[in-house]
Design a protein around this motif. Structure first.
Motif, PDB file in Angstrom:
ATOM      1  N   ASP A 222       0.824  -1.209   0.000  1.00  0.00           N
ATOM      2  CA  ASP A 222       0.000   0.000   0.000  1.00  0.00           C
ATOM      3  C   ASP A 222       0.861   1.262   0.000  1.00  0.00           C
ATOM      4  OD1 ASP A 222       1.036  -0.024   2.540  1.00  0.00           O
ATOM      5  OD2 ASP A 222      -0.863   0.396   3.562  1.00  0.00           O
ATOM      6  N   SER A 223       2.181   1.096  -0.033  1.00  0.00           N
ATOM      7  CA  SER A 223       3.083   2.239   0.084  1.00  0.00           C
ATOM      8  C   SER A 223       3.217   2.979  -1.245  1.00  0.00           C
ATOM      9  CB  SER A 223       4.464   1.783   0.554  1.00  0.00           C
ATOM     10  OG  SER A 223       5.058   0.932  -0.402  1.00  0.00           O
ATOM     11  N   CYS A 224       3.607   4.244  -1.137  1.00  0.00           N
ATOM     12  CA  CYS A 224       3.811   5.105  -2.296  1.00  0.00           C
ATOM     13  C   CYS A 224       5.032   5.970  -2.034  1.00  0.00           C
ATOM     14  CB  CYS A 224       2.568   5.965  -2.539  1.00  0.00           C
ATOM     15  SG  CYS A 224       2.710   7.134  -3.911  1.00  0.00           S
ATOM     16  N   GLU A 225       5.796   6.249  -3.064  1.00  0.00           N
ATOM     17  CA  GLU A 225       6.961   7.116  -2.917  1.00  0.00           C
ATOM     18  C   GLU A 225       7.146   7.981  -4.155  1.00  0.00           C
ATOM     19  OE1 GLU A 225      10.761   4.754  -3.033  1.00  0.00           O
ATOM     20  OE2 GLU A 225       9.359   3.080  -2.770  1.00  0.00           O
ATOM     21  N   MET A 226       7.965   9.014  -3.995  1.00  0.00           N
ATOM     22  CA  MET A 226       8.134  10.024  -5.041  1.00  0.00           C
ATOM     23  C   MET A 226       9.615  10.277  -5.274  1.00  0.00           C
ATOM     24  SD  MET A 226       7.005  14.035  -4.762  1.00  0.00           S
ATOM     25  CE  MET A 226       8.192  14.281  -3.424  1.00  0.00           C
ATOM     26  N   VAL A 237       5.510   9.091   0.449  1.00  0.00           N
ATOM     27  CA  VAL A 237       4.312   9.919   0.593  1.00  0.00           C
ATOM     28  C   VAL A 237       3.234   9.047   1.239  1.00  0.00           C
ATOM     29  CG1 VAL A 237       4.913  11.372  -1.392  1.00  0.00           C
ATOM     30  CG2 VAL A 237       3.486   9.358  -1.737  1.00  0.00           C
ATOM     31  N   SER A 238       2.051   9.578   1.406  1.00  0.00           N
ATOM     32  CA  SER A 238       0.996   8.856   2.116  1.00  0.00           C
ATOM     33  C   SER A 238       0.690   7.511   1.462  1.00  0.00           C
ATOM     34  CB  SER A 238      -0.285   9.692   2.149  1.00  0.00           C
ATOM     35  OG  SER A 238      -0.100  10.845   2.933  1.00  0.00           O
ATOM     36  N   ASN A 239       0.394   6.522   2.301  1.00  0.00           N
ATOM     37  CA  ASN A 239       0.024   5.196   1.810  1.00  0.00           C
ATOM     38  C   ASN A 239      -1.379   5.191   1.222  1.00  0.00           C
ATOM     39  OD1 ASN A 239       2.478   4.298   2.742  1.00  0.00           O
ATOM     40  ND2 ASN A 239       1.639   3.243   4.525  1.00  0.00           N
ATOM     41  N   MET A 240      -1.593   4.274   0.279  1.00  0.00           N
ATOM     42  CA  MET A 240      -2.936   4.071  -0.252  1.00  0.00           C
ATOM     43  C   MET A 240      -3.858   3.514   0.837  1.00  0.00           C
ATOM     44  SD  MET A 240      -2.393   2.617  -4.137  1.00  0.00           S
ATOM     45  CE  MET A 240      -1.535   1.127  -3.625  1.00  0.00           C
ATOM     46  N   ARG A 241      -5.136   3.553   0.585  1.00  0.00           N
ATOM     47  CA  ARG A 241      -6.105   3.047   1.561  1.00  0.00           C
ATOM     48  C   ARG A 241      -6.272   1.535   1.494  1.00  0.00           C
ATOM     49  NH1 ARG A 241     -11.218   7.262   1.768  1.00  0.00           N
ATOM     50  NH2 ARG A 241     -10.030   9.134   2.339  1.00  0.00           N
ATOM     51  N   GLN A 273      -7.763   3.715  -6.695  1.00  0.00           N
ATOM     52  CA  GLN A 273      -7.412   4.787  -5.763  1.00  0.00           C
ATOM     53  C   GLN A 273      -6.966   6.024  -6.544  1.00  0.00           C
ATOM     54  OE1 GLN A 273      -6.686   4.343  -1.826  1.00  0.00           O
ATOM     55  NE2 GLN A 273      -8.561   3.341  -2.506  1.00  0.00           N
ATOM     56  N   ILE A 274      -7.178   7.196  -5.946  1.00  0.00           N
ATOM     57  CA  ILE A 274      -6.765   8.466  -6.552  1.00  0.00           C
ATOM     58  C   ILE A 274      -5.952   9.247  -5.527  1.00  0.00           C
ATOM     59  CG2 ILE A 274      -7.538  10.661  -7.538  1.00  0.00           C
ATOM     60  CD1 ILE A 274     -10.032   9.281  -8.525  1.00  0.00           C
ATOM     61  N   TRP A 282      -5.042  10.087  -0.304  1.00  0.00           N
ATOM     62  CA  TRP A 282      -5.659   9.136  -1.217  1.00  0.00           C
ATOM     63  C   TRP A 282      -7.155   9.058  -0.959  1.00  0.00           C
ATOM     64  CZ3 TRP A 282      -3.123   6.393  -5.051  1.00  0.00           C
ATOM     65  CH2 TRP A 282      -1.724   6.396  -5.004  1.00  0.00           C
ATOM     66  N   GLU A 283      -7.913   8.808  -2.014  1.00  0.00           N
ATOM     67  CA  GLU A 283      -9.356   8.579  -1.875  1.00  0.00           C
ATOM     68  C   GLU A 283      -9.767   7.466  -2.833  1.00  0.00           C
ATOM     69  OE1 GLU A 283     -11.022  11.972  -4.983  1.00  0.00           O
ATOM     70  OE2 GLU A 283     -10.992  12.399  -2.832  1.00  0.00           O
TER      71      GLU A 283
END
Length: 408
Positions: A222-226, A237-241, A273-274, A282-283
């Motif tokens: 669920d992780s995200c990075e930039m 950055v914030s993790n996905m839901r 997810q967006i 994320w939403e």
């Protein structure tokens, strides 16, 4: 007209190409020159008296030669010493194109051999419709081509390959490679924070984002990075839901859209997810958007299009106001474009690369009535017309894994 350098002293005036002005073999531009053309014509001053093309001024001849397709460079090198100097170095050739303002689109296709799994990059010159090859990526031999994610910054001529998976041990990678069209070479960049494969990727405001995918223990992430391409540094950055691998992704209205995608047969509804980088939040994706996302996407003039894989390979466009998809008027994808295919775009053109690297070019026009000559026929918001670029037989056993547009 002969070009001369005017001197404020009474010393002799030298012609361009005079032996007293010879550059080093490494091709360095002088610190100060009068015109852009002077920069370009200085690429080999040691060959005095030998015109690039007999009967033409060098500046006109150079404009012609810089339009020669890359697949013809090998034969062009044997014409004369100055042509050898120009066509013998891809970096020199593309540096001169940049100096003189050339800015043409090229379609870079990441492909693999169906039998051996060997990976390589093939490039389609979209102006001359000719193919050539770029150097091999510096990575492991036994990798799964589909596990990588590729993104590009087209107008900078930069291509990035991230992640991947070692096929014989199912081990995800945190590899990051950068290809620069002007230099025609790969650079190993700083690794991602998390090793991942089959994930989402996109570029927002010049920053590269990756999200989700499979982890080293084969669980979904669920992780995200930039990454900032200027210094190659990665930051989370914030993790996905939710934890999920990605089938497809897109950047629309400055937001990062990630979809799990449909799998046949349709047993479960896909997740989506967006991500909004302005709020680092994320939403969940609207139901109509994620349920109708049944293919590979491109964004053209702020509209999300999908080349479908299950509905006679038609092109369709998302209507955000009604959270629904509508079919784009026009024929389906040409029959010789076989799955699996990969999709990208430039301006109003959709490029679909199919098996054996045959390419379909879709010309998307807004307002169907105008596109058909205003004959009063009612249609949707868009229509598409397809043309096919057949690949040469030498590419027959290649299957595409990614397609990216770069300018050079």
């Amino acid at each position: 007209m002969q070009r001369v350098r005017v001197s404020s002293q009474q010393a002799a005036v030298h012609k361009l190409g005079d032996s007293q002005m010879t550059l080093s073999p490494k091709f360095r531009l002088p610190a100060a020159r009068s015109t852009i053309t002077d920069h370009a014509l200085d690429f080999d001053n040691s060959l005095t008296g030998e015109p690039l093309i007999p009967g033409f001024p060098d500046d006109v001849a150079l404009q012609c030669l810089l339009r020669v397709p890359v697949d013809q460079h090998t034969s062009c090198k044997s014409v004369c010493k100055r042509w050898y100097s120009l066509f013998g170095s891809k970096e020199r050739f593309f540096t001169l194109r940049k100096v003189l303002g050339f800015h043409d689109p090229w379609l870079f296709v990441f492909a693999y051999h169906k039998c051996t799994g060997k990976i390589e990059w093939k490039v389609l010159d979209l102006t001359h419709l000719s193919w050539h090859t770029i150097p091999a990526m510096p990575c492991k031999d036994k990798v799964c081509p589909q596990g990588f994610r590729c993104v590009s910054i087209p107008h900078e001529g930069a291509l990035f390959v991230c992640g991947g998976v070692v096929s014989d041990v199912d081990c995800p990678l945190n590899l990051v490679l950068k290809y620069e069209a002007r230099k025609n070479r790969w650079t190993v960049m700083k690794k991602m924070v998390t090793a991942r494969s089959f994930f989402a990727s996109g570029v927002i405001n010049g920053m590269i984002y990756v999200a989700g995918g499979n982890s080293t223990d084969l669980y979904e992430l669920d992780s995200c990075e930039m990454m900032d391409p200027k210094n190659g540094s990665w930051s989370p950055v914030s993790n996905m839901r939710t934890h999920m691998a990605s089938y497809d992704s897109a950047v629309l209205d400055g937001k990062f859209l990630v979809t799990e995608g449909w799998f046949w047969p349709f047993y479960v509804v896909p997740r989506g997810q967006i991500y909004d980088p302005m709020t680092d939040n994320w939403e969940n994706m609207p139901a109509g958007l994620r349920e109708g996302w049944t293919g590979s996407s491109v964004v053209i003039h702020g509209n999300l299009f999908v080349v479908t894989e299950h509905e006679r390979t038609k092109l369709k466009v998302y209507d955000s106001g009604n959270d629904c998809w509508e079919v784009v008027e026009g024929p389906p994808l040409p029959e010789n474009i076989c799955k699996p295919f990969r999709v990208n775009c430039w301006e109003s053109r959709v490029y679909v690369v199919g098996r054996n690297l045959h390419v379909a070019v879709g010309y998307v026009v807004e307002n169907y009535e105008i596109a058909t000559g205003g004959n009063g026929k009612k249609g949707g918001r868009f229509c598409v017309r397809w043309e096919t670029v057949d690949a040469p037989g030498s590419l027959f056993d290649l299957t595409p894994s990614s397609a990216q547009v770069l300018f050079a």
